[in-house]
Design a protein around this motif. Structure first.
Motif, short mmCIF file in Angstrom:
data_model
loop_
_atom_site.label_atom_id
_atom_site.label_comp_id
_atom_site.label_asym_id
_atom_site.label_seq_id
_atom_site.Cartn_x
_atom_site.Cartn_y
_atom_site.Cartn_z
N ARG A 118 0.84 -1.21 0.00
CA ARG A 118 0.00 0.00 0.00
C ARG A 118 0.87 1.26 0.00
NH1 ARG A 118 -3.31 -3.38 3.26
NH2 ARG A 118 -2.22 -2.73 5.17
N GLN A 119 1.96 1.22 0.72
CA GLN A 119 2.86 2.37 0.73
C GLN A 119 3.43 2.62 -0.66
OE1 GLN A 119 5.83 1.56 3.71
NE2 GLN A 119 4.39 1.75 5.43
N ARG A 120 3.80 1.55 -1.33
CA ARG A 120 4.38 1.71 -2.67
C ARG A 120 3.34 2.20 -3.68
NH1 ARG A 120 8.67 -3.38 -3.08
NH2 ARG A 120 10.21 -2.41 -1.69
N ARG A 121 2.13 1.70 -3.56
CA ARG A 121 1.07 2.19 -4.44
C ARG A 121 0.78 3.68 -4.18
NH1 ARG A 121 -1.40 -1.91 -7.25
NH2 ARG A 121 -0.81 -4.00 -6.55
N ALA A 122 0.77 4.06 -2.93
CA ALA A 122 0.54 5.47 -2.60
C ALA A 122 1.67 6.35 -3.13
CB ALA A 122 0.41 5.63 -1.09
N GLN A 123 2.90 5.84 -3.06
CA GLN A 123 4.02 6.62 -3.58
C GLN A 123 3.92 6.80 -5.08
OE1 GLN A 123 7.86 5.34 -2.19
NE2 GLN A 123 8.99 6.61 -3.66
N TRP A 152 -5.60 5.70 -13.00
CA TRP A 152 -4.88 4.93 -11.99
C TRP A 152 -4.39 5.81 -10.84
CZ3 TRP A 152 -3.11 -0.36 -12.72
CH2 TRP A 152 -3.49 -0.93 -13.94
N GLU A 153 -4.30 7.11 -11.06
CA GLU A 153 -3.59 7.98 -10.13
C GLU A 153 -4.51 8.58 -9.08
OE1 GLU A 153 -0.55 7.26 -10.78
OE2 GLU A 153 -1.30 6.37 -12.63
N GLY A 154 -5.17 7.73 -8.31
CA GLY A 154 -6.07 8.20 -7.27
C GLY A 154 -7.41 8.62 -7.85
N SER A 155 -8.09 9.51 -7.15
CA SER A 155 -9.41 9.97 -7.58
C SER A 155 -9.27 10.97 -8.71
CB SER A 155 -10.15 10.63 -6.42
OG SER A 155 -9.59 11.91 -6.16
N GLY A 173 -11.35 -1.25 -4.76
CA GLY A 173 -11.47 -1.36 -6.22
C GLY A 173 -10.85 -0.20 -6.97
N GLY A 174 -10.07 0.63 -6.27
CA GLY A 174 -9.57 1.86 -6.88
C GLY A 174 -8.30 1.71 -7.68
N HIS A 176 -7.57 0.97 -10.97
CA HIS A 176 -7.40 1.54 -12.31
C HIS A 176 -8.64 2.21 -12.87
CE1 HIS A 176 -9.19 -2.32 -12.92
NE2 HIS A 176 -9.09 -2.33 -14.22
N GLY A 177 -9.61 2.53 -12.00
CA GLY A 177 -10.75 3.28 -12.53
C GLY A 177 -12.04 3.10 -11.78
N ASP A 178 -12.24 2.00 -11.08
CA ASP A 178 -13.45 1.65 -10.33
C ASP A 178 -14.72 2.13 -11.03
OD1 ASP A 178 -13.88 4.45 -8.91
OD2 ASP A 178 -11.89 3.87 -8.25
N ASP A 179 -15.48 3.06 -10.46
CA ASP A 179 -16.76 3.46 -11.05
C ASP A 179 -16.59 4.03 -12.46
OD1 ASP A 179 -17.81 2.73 -8.63
OD2 ASP A 179 -18.08 4.78 -7.90
N GLY A 180 -15.44 4.60 -12.74
CA GLY A 180 -15.22 5.17 -14.07
C GLY A 180 -15.26 4.15 -15.18
N LEU A 181 -14.99 2.88 -14.85
CA LEU A 181 -14.96 1.84 -15.87
C LEU A 181 -16.35 1.48 -16.39
CD1 LEU A 181 -12.22 -0.51 -14.40
CD2 LEU A 181 -11.96 1.48 -15.87
N GLN A 182 -17.38 2.03 -15.77
CA GLN A 182 -18.74 1.77 -16.25
C GLN A 182 -19.05 2.55 -17.52
OE1 GLN A 182 -21.39 2.70 -13.00
NE2 GLN A 182 -20.28 1.40 -11.56
#
Length: 460
Positions: A118-123, A152-155, A173-174, A176-182
């Motif tokens: 999680r730290q690496r993803r946040a970085q 992919w870069e957060g919200s 689910g965040g 690579h896009g979550d709700d945006g992928l709809q």
């Protein structure tokens, strides 16, 4: 009885009135800030469009866009993987500079879901903070912006958009896009509502339409699948149908612009994030496509449409998605950040003059990032194209669970004549050492590579 002179004066005054009204409307339209719409395909081969000559895939809406656009049929993305490619479209920088070289931190060095992971993803997400993104720059010019599809870069707010769909990491689910992928797969209403809002507020706008199309899962509407499944393996038929489904959604968005009389003042940009060659025997992609620097991975048509300003027609020059950010900002009369490597193409697109550049560059990294602070740890290829020649230089960066997609069996330079050998079957490096030396020197000037660091991180 009314004299003929009075009738003539009356008709002349009407003509002057309408001429003034038309001129005033045209002047007002030209004085408005230019809107910008990006259409970004996800995993599609450069050949897989009607206007690119595909014998089966039907893309009537993008075919129409091509007729109205400046079309670069020899367009390229510098990195053949969606996340780094999309960050390039947000920032205007190569992956080796913006730092997001792959899709995920390597699970080899941090167990997925662990605190270290999680730290690496946040970085990785935080790397976007080092740059002014397109929606941030346009926002300072008074633009509203909307994100849908891949991010992919957060919200969407983290990327600088005023409106959007993606909640993003670290939300569930965040990735690579979550709700945006709809978007696209489940309708276009969010984009339509945004356009109505921007129109009602009389605000210029930027739209990022990056749907999960034709990306897997290949689940097209049955009506489209039925068109293709009779003459092709079912895996190929599904992919072809997905390409047409994506085209239909682009047509819906372009129609929204037409219906609201926005098309004449809107720059539409088209590009694919990376290529895809469908494996006929599985749902996966074939070698030498996605993730690789071969034509099937990095080549894409690139289109720019702005009626009345950009001259439509085929452009013979090489083009790169690295040019898209400065070109969009220039069209919007927005400041272009210092140090962007791409070209502002607006002067060439509006005049029709040739682009003063004869070489483009790219790089390929592993899907999983071995060391998020050292791009060279995952570096697999650097490449350049000049005229008909394409040179690939191979590096020993660490591969991963997707290693089979990176055919590094040839460790030496690979030189291809793209005119005589567009599918890159014949490595002619030994026959043209002078070309290899010239392009290798150009690559070294563009992106000097330091010695790869040893990876010592322990999995936790």
């Amino acid at each position: 009885m009314i004299s003929l002179n009075r009738i003539g004066l009356f008709l002349l005054s009407i003509g002057v009135f309408f001429t003034h009204a038309i001129t005033t409307e045209a002047d007002e339209r030209s004085s408005r800030p230019t809107n910008v719409v990006m259409l970004i395909s996800d995993d599609q081969a450069w050949t897989d469009y009607g206007f690119m000559g595909h014998p089966d895939i039907q893309t009537p809406h993008l075919d129409r866009l091509a007729k109205e656009s400046a079309v670069f049929r020899r367009g390229y993305v510098p990195t053949a993987l969606c996340r780094p490619s999309l960050v390039t479209l947000l920032t205007g920088h190569y992956a080796s500079v913006h730092g997001v070289t792959g899709n995920d931190p390597s699970p080899k060095y941090a167990k997925p879901g662990s605190e270290l992971d999680r730290q690496r993803r946040a970085q990785l997400v935080s790397y976007l903070d080092r740059f002014d993104t397109v929606p941030e720059i346009l926002g300072r010019q008074g633009y509203l912006s909307h994100q849908s599809g891949k991010l992919w870069e957060g919200s969407y707010r983290n990327a600088g958009f005023t409106h959007g769909m993606t909640r993003g990491f670290p939300e569930p689910g965040g990735r690579h896009g979550d709700d945006g992928l709809q978007i696209g797969r489940q309708g276009m209403e969010p984009v339509e509502e945004f356009l109505d809002m921007a129109t009602e507020q009389n605000k210029p706008f930027f739209v990022w339409y990056a749907p999960f199309l034709p990306h897997t899962p290949h689940t097209p509407p049955q009506r489209l699948l039925d068109k293709y499944k009779g003459n092709h393996p079912i895996t190929v038929a599904r992919y072809y149908a997905m390409c047409e489904w994506f085209d239909e959604t682009c047509g819906e968005l372009l129609t929204m612009l037409d219906d609201r009389k926005l098309a004449e003042n809107t720059l539409v940009v088209y590009v694919t994030d990376n290529g895809w060659i469908q494996d006929p025997n599985s749902s996966k992609y074939a070698p030498r496509s996605k993730q690789t620097p071969y034509e099937g991975g990095v080549r894409t048509p690139i289109m720019y449409r702005l009626p009345g300003r950009i001259v439509p027609g085929d452009r013979p020059e090489l083009a790169s998605s690295i040019d898209i950010v400065p070109t969009m900002l220039a069209a919007a009369d927005a400041p272009i950040p210092d140090g962007l490597p791409g070209l502002n193409l607006i002067p060439n697109l509006t005049s029709g003059d040739p682009i003063d550049r004869d070489i483009i560059f790219g790089e390929s990294f592993a899907h999983d990032i071995a060391d998020i602070e050292n791009p060279e740890a995952s570096l697999l290829f650097r490449w350049a194209i000049k005229g008909k020649w394409k040179l690939l230089l191979t590096y020993d960066g660490e591969t991963n669970r997707y290693a089979s997609t990176h055919p590094r069996t040839e460790k030496g330079p690979q030189l291809f004549d793209l005119i005589a050998d567009p599918t890159e079957q014949n490595n002619v490096a030994k026959d043209h050492p002078e070309v290899v030396a010239e392009l290798a020197a150009a690559i070294a000037d563009w992106y000097p590579v330091e010695q790869r660091k040893t990876i010592t991180t322990v999995a936790k």
